[in-house]
Design a protein around this motif. Structure first.
Motif, PDB file in Angstrom:
ATOM      1  N   GLY A   1       0.831  -1.214   0.000  1.00 44.53           N
ATOM      2  CA  GLY A   1       0.000   0.000   0.000  1.00 44.53           C
ATOM      3  C   GLY A   1       0.859   1.255   0.000  1.00 44.53           C
ATOM      4  O   GLY A   1       0.562   2.242  -0.689  1.00 44.53           O
ATOM      5  N   ALA A   2       1.959   1.197   0.749  1.00 48.67           N
ATOM      6  CA  ALA A   2       2.869   2.353   0.798  1.00 48.67           C
ATOM      7  C   ALA A   2       3.536   2.562  -0.562  1.00 48.67           C
ATOM      8  O   ALA A   2       3.764   3.706  -0.986  1.00 48.67           O
ATOM      9  N   VAL A   3       3.820   1.453  -1.265  1.00 49.56           N
ATOM     10  CA  VAL A   3       4.415   1.561  -2.614  1.00 49.56           C
ATOM     11  C   VAL A   3       3.429   2.264  -3.557  1.00 49.56           C
ATOM     12  O   VAL A   3       3.797   3.167  -4.322  1.00 49.56           O
ATOM     13  N   VAL A   4       2.151   1.853  -3.476  1.00 45.57           N
ATOM     14  CA  VAL A   4       1.126   2.476  -4.336  1.00 45.57           C
ATOM     15  C   VAL A   4       1.048   3.972  -4.048  1.00 45.57           C
ATOM     16  O   VAL A   4       1.051   4.803  -4.967  1.00 45.57           O
TER      17      VAL A   4
ATOM     18  N   VAL B   1       6.286  -1.206 -12.631  1.00 45.73           N
ATOM     19  CA  VAL B   1       6.245  -1.795 -11.284  1.00 45.73           C
ATOM     20  C   VAL B   1       6.329  -3.324 -11.350  1.00 45.73           C
ATOM     21  O   VAL B   1       5.917  -3.941 -12.329  1.00 45.73           O
ATOM     22  N   LYS B   2       6.839  -3.900 -10.277  1.00 47.39           N
ATOM     23  CA  LYS B   2       6.909  -5.360 -10.187  1.00 47.39           C
ATOM     24  C   LYS B   2       5.665  -5.869  -9.444  1.00 47.39           C
ATOM     25  O   LYS B   2       5.352  -5.359  -8.360  1.00 47.39           O
ATOM     26  N   PRO B   3       4.974  -6.897  -9.961  1.00 44.06           N
ATOM     27  CA  PRO B   3       3.793  -7.420  -9.259  1.00 44.06           C
ATOM     28  C   PRO B   3       4.090  -7.822  -7.817  1.00 44.06           C
ATOM     29  O   PRO B   3       3.265  -7.617  -6.937  1.00 44.06           O
ATOM     30  N   THR B   4       5.278  -8.394  -7.546  1.00 45.49           N
ATOM     31  CA  THR B   4       5.553  -8.815  -6.166  1.00 45.49           C
ATOM     32  C   THR B   4       5.854  -7.628  -5.254  1.00 45.49           C
ATOM     33  O   THR B   4       5.932  -7.782  -4.038  1.00 45.49           O
ATOM     34  N   GLN B   5       5.998  -6.446  -5.857  1.00 42.12           N
ATOM     35  CA  GLN B   5       6.172  -5.225  -5.053  1.00 42.12           C
ATOM     36  C   GLN B   5       4.789  -4.683  -4.662  1.00 42.12           C
ATOM     37  O   GLN B   5       4.674  -3.811  -3.818  1.00 42.12           O
ATOM     38  N   LEU B   6       3.759  -5.239  -5.330  1.00 41.66           N
ATOM     39  CA  LEU B   6       2.385  -4.785  -5.046  1.00 41.66           C
ATOM     40  C   LEU B   6       1.590  -5.872  -4.341  1.00 41.66           C
ATOM     41  O   LEU B   6       0.371  -5.789  -4.247  1.00 41.66           O
TER      42      LEU B   6
END
Ligand code: FDA
Length: 303
Positions: free
Chosen positions: A70-73, A92-97
């Motif tokens: 959530g913080a990445v978003v 963006v990387k999916p595993t970062q989300l």
């Protein structure tokens, strides 16, 4: 050497310790203007003056808590708002989300970013990670693309499956960034020899160029291989494409002179500028792509 560096990229002890070593921090600067977004934005402003666009990515992968995702978003929403004047896109990387934790939450995060990108007149790209994530990433993109035309996916030419994936995606009028592939994959699923990867890259481009001509596909060549870009261009030319219909993305710090040259020749060029402190695995993949880069790291150790 390539396999050893990619093994190091996955090693937990190294990933906890190497980022604290001064010489490693100095070496990584070659590919990373800084750890904060402002450094990346400053470089994007300079590139824009020379006709090269920017694509921002904050480093990080395999997050283990959804609030971190959530913080990445939230961070990217701020980035999109702050970078409208340079016309930057984000990747963006999916595993970062949150893909490792909850695919539905990862999709919701991607949708939120696609909306923020649309509001900023920008574009959201989804990176492709190791082959354990290929199916899930394509599923995420397929569902995202249904509602968000300003989104694209990265596909890897070293995987045997990629031609079939492209054929499945084409009816959806996708955006595809084709790269060679940066992970350690087995011979059962991926071409191992550079010449085979290059041949498949060209064949996949030939498969897609007609769709570019009909404006039903946005194709981005994510490669520093200017000879290969030239070969793709000759096929495009034969189909009657303009150079401005061929997009090229390269990484910050790699072949900058070629990026400027291609832009002057009429290609649409973007520089992918990465930033953030989670650079370890990403940096090791850059070393693995060109083991001669290890000599550069060694010089930082001595100097
Ligand atoms: P190749 O490795 O044949 O290199 C061609 C030439 O470029 C080399 O001879 C050298 O001169 C130069 N070069 C290439 N890499 C270099 C390096 N690290 N240091 C110095 N010089 C170098 N991968 C992935 O699996 N998923 C993804 O989402 C992405 N995303 C992505 C976006 C963009 C914009 C780019 C450019 C690349 C990626 N990649 C990626 C990485 C990609 O898969 C591949 O590993 C690298 O681009 C290296 O391959 P090249 O296509 O550049 O060709």
């Amino acid at each position: 050497m390539r396999w050893f560096l990619l093994w190091c990229a996955q090693n937990k002890w190294l990933s906890a310790h190497v980022p604290t070593w001064g010489f490693a921090k100095r070496a990584v600067r070659r590919f990373l203007p800084g750890e904060d977004f402002d450094s990346a934005l400053r470089e994007a402003v300079e590139f824009k003056k020379q006709g090269v666009g920017a694509l921002f990515t904050r480093l990080g992968e395999n997050l283990t808590a959804l609030d971190e995702a959530g913080a990445v978003v939230q961070h990217y929403e701020e980035v999109l708002a702050a970078s409208a004047e340079v016309g930057a896109e984000i990747s963006v990387k999916p595993t970062q989300l949150g893909l490792d934790i909850d695919p539905a939450a990862a999709l919701a995060n991607l949708a939120r970013l696609a909306r923020a990108a649309a509001a900023a007149n920008s574009f959201l790209w989804i990176d492709m990670e190791g082959s354990a994530y290929t199916d899930a990433t394509i599923q995420l993109y397929t569902r995202l693309r249904a509602d968000h035309p300003n989104t694209g996916i990265c596909l890897q030419a070293y995987l045997h499956r990629t031609a079939a994936d492209i054929l499945k995606l084409l009816p959806r009028r996708p955006a595809i960034r084709l790269v060679k592939g940066a992970y350690a994959e087995s011979a059962e699923i991926a071409y191992q020899a550079k010449r085979d990867v290059d041949a498949n890259y060209l064949a996949l481009c030939v498969l897609m160029l007609a769709e570019v001509k009909h404006k039903s596909l946005r194709l981005v060549l994510g490669t520093h291989d200017v000879e290969l870009i030239g070969r793709v261009w000759r096929f495009g030319q034969a189909l009657g494409l303009e150079r401005s219909q061929i997009e090229v993305n390269m990484l910050y710090g790699i072949r900058t002179d070629e990026q400027l040259k291609l832009s002057k020749e009429g290609y649409v060029v973007r520089d992918l500028i990465a930033y953030g402190d989670a650079w370890y695995a990403w940096y090791l993949r850059r070393l693995a792509e060109r083991p001669a880069n290890v000599l550069f790291v060694a010089r930082q150790l001595i100097g």
